[in-house]
Design an enzyme around this catalytic site. Structure first.
Site, mmCIF file in Angstrom:
data_model
loop_
_atom_site.group_PDB
_atom_site.id
_atom_site.type_symbol
_atom_site.label_atom_id
_atom_site.label_comp_id
_atom_site.label_asym_id
_atom_site.label_seq_id
_atom_site.Cartn_x
_atom_site.Cartn_y
_atom_site.Cartn_z
ATOM 1 C CG HIS A 24 27.170 107.986 -38.774
ATOM 2 N ND1 HIS A 24 28.426 107.806 -38.242
ATOM 3 C CD2 HIS A 24 26.356 107.142 -38.091
ATOM 4 C CE1 HIS A 24 28.358 106.905 -37.275
ATOM 5 N NE2 HIS A 24 27.113 106.477 -37.168
ATOM 6 C CG ASP A 32 29.082 115.615 -46.940
ATOM 7 O OD1 ASP A 32 28.718 114.534 -46.428
ATOM 8 O OD2 ASP A 32 29.225 115.767 -48.161
ATOM 9 C CD GLU A 64 22.715 107.461 -37.811
ATOM 10 O OE1 GLU A 64 23.005 108.082 -36.774
ATOM 11 O OE2 GLU A 64 22.397 106.256 -37.819
HETATM 12 O O1 9MR Z 1 16.341 110.510 -34.670
HETATM 13 C C1 9MR Z 1 16.769 110.412 -33.324
HETATM 14 C C2 9MR Z 1 16.911 111.804 -32.771
HETATM 15 O O2 9MR Z 1 15.670 112.438 -32.728
HETATM 16 C C3 9MR Z 1 17.552 111.744 -31.395
HETATM 17 O O3 9MR Z 1 17.826 113.061 -30.958
HETATM 18 C C4 9MR Z 1 18.848 110.938 -31.471
HETATM 19 C C5 9MR Z 1 19.557 110.809 -30.140
HETATM 20 O O4 9MR Z 1 18.811 110.075 -29.250
HETATM 21 O O5 9MR Z 1 18.573 109.632 -31.951
HETATM 22 C C6 9MR Z 1 18.065 109.627 -33.252
HETATM 23 O O6 9MR Z 1 17.807 108.319 -33.636
HETATM 24 C C7 9MR Z 1 18.921 107.493 -33.964
HETATM 25 C C8 9MR Z 1 18.691 106.185 -33.243
HETATM 26 O O7 9MR Z 1 18.765 106.363 -31.867
HETATM 27 C C9 9MR Z 1 19.655 105.096 -33.690
HETATM 28 N N1 9MR Z 1 19.637 104.954 -35.110
HETATM 29 C C10 9MR Z 1 19.936 106.193 -35.819
HETATM 30 C C11 9MR Z 1 18.949 107.255 -35.450
HETATM 31 C C12 9MR Z 1 19.219 108.546 -36.238
HETATM 32 O O8 9MR Z 1 20.396 109.171 -35.843
HETATM 33 O O1 9MR Z 2 26.445 104.741 -35.306
HETATM 34 C C1 9MR Z 2 25.587 105.165 -34.262
HETATM 35 C C2 9MR Z 2 24.429 105.945 -34.846
HETATM 36 O O2 9MR Z 2 23.659 105.123 -35.682
HETATM 37 C C3 9MR Z 2 23.602 106.562 -33.739
HETATM 38 O O3 9MR Z 2 22.621 107.431 -34.278
HETATM 39 C C4 9MR Z 2 24.487 107.349 -32.793
HETATM 40 C C5 9MR Z 2 23.719 107.914 -31.615
HETATM 41 O O4 9MR Z 2 23.131 106.923 -30.881
HETATM 42 O O5 9MR Z 2 25.515 106.531 -32.285
HETATM 43 C C6 9MR Z 2 26.351 106.011 -33.298
HETATM 44 O O6 9MR Z 2 27.307 105.208 -32.686
HETATM 45 C C7 9MR Z 2 28.356 105.912 -32.039
HETATM 46 C C8 9MR Z 2 28.220 105.754 -30.537
HETATM 47 O O7 9MR Z 2 27.055 106.372 -30.069
HETATM 48 C C9 9MR Z 2 29.438 106.321 -29.849
HETATM 49 N N1 9MR Z 2 30.637 105.719 -30.358
HETATM 50 C C10 9MR Z 2 30.824 105.931 -31.798
HETATM 51 C C11 9MR Z 2 29.657 105.350 -32.570
HETATM 52 C C12 9MR Z 2 29.760 105.693 -34.059
HETATM 53 O O8 9MR Z 2 30.864 105.241 -34.655
#
Ligand code: 9MR
Ligand code: 9MR
Ligand code: ZN
Length: 509
Positions: free
Chosen positions: A439, A482, A491
């Site tokens: 991702h 994956d 991600e």
């Molecule tokens: O790394 C973060 C993880 O510990 C949390 O559970 C999650 C949901 O809140 O968010 C992760 O951080 C994301 C951030 O909010 C947005 N950029 C991508 C980060 C990795 O997924």
């Molecule tokens: O792409 C976003 C990712 O970086 C974050 O870690 C994640 C959690 O906050 O959210 C992803 O975005 C998604 C959003 O939360 C919900 N709609 C779909 C998005 C991804 O395509």
């Protein structure tokens, strides 16, 4: 694959244990590149039920001659792997280059290939809820998204500076080098500090964009409000970096030290301001329940850089906090407090020594057959926890010279590079079975997987639709898919790469 090995290989001196399942017999054969058996070792008679499999082990540490090998047992086999003095150097360079690829506001050079792009996110950023605009260009995109957040930035830089302190000779420059790259982030962080010393929590658009390249995201940039977690992390990180850069660029170091002091002064006059996304902002929250650990970390770094009055502040805060666990999270900075506090004089330094060793012992007690300390629940970004724990174990090794800590730290690396129940090498572009559909917006947009990125890894909470669709009923260690839609398991992130950088660098010594 049913015999799991580190797909990037081992150094001659490392303990080497294959984890096996399937149609096995009592002997493990080590074959060389010509297919000849060069070593035979017994398979353990003890069987362990773990993550839905019946697993056994075989210790092939006697294999020390450099070369390429595979393992065979009954009708099962392993991916090929090498024995070499420096098996991880190319991977380490790629892990650091990943940060260069994450650069925001820069024209990436042509060597970045299809990931090169013109400077992105260069507009002024609106201060949330006002008509004030600030220049906040630079830094790194956090992850698969394009937000730039102070809290995780501080963790990333701290890991990189620790890696540099532990073993600067491990690094071979690639697209970038570690010191220049960390400076790129620090320069951006300085821009997020307000005149009164408080630090904005993040700069991002209101929400997440589609799977487009960074320069194609054109929505307005918004600076979210100041938080004391961001301000504490900023103070700590700047004070730490001021020491690292003192001999490299003294003017920059002085600027960071001054910024750290101003952030501290803000904290001293502020009640906790814990961040939650304000109305209309939907990007990463990096929220926290407490800023006490960020304040302690700031006190410790300032004490090391400036002495009093910070030393007294650090001693007082430390005495109230060193009873608890010491993870190296983005939200829980107590691991950084413990590690960085080791250099404090007198009782404070001794407290930190006991704290680090207690944490390392607790990790040792919990190691499962795959060598990691978590079995029941794997949280979002569990591969970061694995790398973090490897760092902490290496810190304990550096402190005591006791090899049990080093062997356990090596296991964290082996797990990430192949010794796991799904046989993934969780770093893109490396090993026989790399993760390759992250991702990660640029990789999806270009249809090519960018190399050198550590996947978040199994997340037993099944926190996105793709995970829910594919992973129902799976044991924790197998809750990974994956697939670029699975942001909770696959991600990539700057602060997932950074502890792996520190772990690999530390192990290269
Ligand atoms: O790394 C973060 C993880 O510990 C949390 O559970 C999650 C949901 O809140 O968010 C992760 O951080 C994301 C951030 O909010 C947005 N950029 C991508 C980060 C990795 O997924
Ligand atoms: O792409 C976003 C990712 O970086 C974050 O870690 C994640 C959690 O906050 O959210 C992803 O975005 C998604 C959003 O939360 C919900 N709609 C779909 C998005 C991804 O395509
Ligand atoms: Zn950008």
């Amino acid at each position: 694959m049913n015999i799991q090995v580190n797909q990037l290989g081992y150094t001659p001196a490392m303990r080497k244990v294959a984890i096996m399942r399937g149609a096995l017999n009592s002997e493990l054969l080590v074959k060389n590149a010509a297919g000849e058996t060069v070593l035979t070792v017994p398979v353990s008679t003890e069987r362990t039920q773990l993550w839905g499999d019946d697993v056994v082990t075989a210790d092939f540490s006697a294999l020390t001659r450099p070369g390429t090998y595979t393992l065979e047992c009954g009708s099962e086999s392993s991916y090929p792997f090498v024995i070499a003095e420096k098996p991880y150097t190319a991977c380490l360079t790629a892990l650091v280059d990943m940060l260069y690829y994450q650069r925001c506001g820069d024209d990436l050079k042509p060597e970045a290939g299809c990931f090169a792009h013109p400077a992105c996110h260069t507009g002024l950023a609106r201060v949330y809820g006002t008509d004030e605009f600030v220049e906040a260009n630079g830094g790194w995109h956090d992850a698969g998204d394009y937000g730039r957040y102070i809290v995780p930035a501080a963790k990333t830089v701290a890991d990189m500076l620790l890696a540099y302190e532990w073993n600067k000779d491990a690094f071979v420059p690639g697209l970038t080098d570690l010191i220049n790259e960390a400076r790129w982030e620090l320069q951006w962080m300085l821009k997020l500090q307000r005149a009164d010393g408080g630090v904005y929590h993040k700069v991002s658009c209101a929400g997440f964009c589609g799977m487009i390249m960074p320069h194609e995201e054109k929505e307005e940039l918004i600076l979210s409000p100041v938080s004391t977690t961001a301000t504490g992390d900023f103070a700590a990180c700047m004070a730490m970096a001021a020491r690292t850069y003192a001999d490299i660029d003294s003017a920059f170091a002085a600027q960071m030290k001054e910024a750290a002091i101003r952030a501290w002064d803000f904290l001293e006059n502020s009640e906790p301001i814990l961040f939650r996304n304000p109305e209309g902002i939907r990007t990463g929250g990096y929220g926290d329940r407490s800023d006490a650990d960020e304040r302690l970390w700031a006190a410790i770094e300032l004490a090391r850089t400036c002495g009093e009055p910070y030393l007294t502040a650090a001693e007082v805060k430390l005495a109230a906090m060193d009873r608890h666990a010491a993870p190296l999270g983005w939200g829980d900075m107590r691991g950084y407090c413990a590690i960085e506090g080791l250099a404090l004089p007198g009782e404070a330094g001794q407290r930190c020594r006991r704290w680090v060793l207690r944490e390392a012992e607790n990790l040792l007690k919990r190691l499962n057959l795959y060598g990691i300390s978590m079995t029941e629940h794997l949280h979002w970004g569990s591969n970061m926890d694995v790398a973090n724990q490897g760092m902490m174990l290496m810190q304990a090794f550096r402190l005591t010279g006791e090899v049990k800590y080093r062997i356990a730290a090596e296991k964290q690396l082996h797990y990430l590079l192949g010794v796991n129940p799904l046989s993934y090498c969780y770093v893109s572009g490396f090993g026989s079975q790399p993760m390759c559909r992250p991702h990660h917006r640029p990789s999806v947009a270009q249809g090519v997987c960018q190399p050198g990125m550590l996947s978040g890894g199994p997340c037993s909470g099944l926190a996105d639709a793709v995970a829910k669709e594919h992973l129902q009923g799976q044991p924790a260690g197998k809750c990974f898919v994956d697939d670029h839609g699975s942001y909770s398991t696959n991600e990539i992130c700057i602060y997932w790469n950074s502890p792996l950088i520190a772990l690999v660098a530390a192990l290269d010594k």
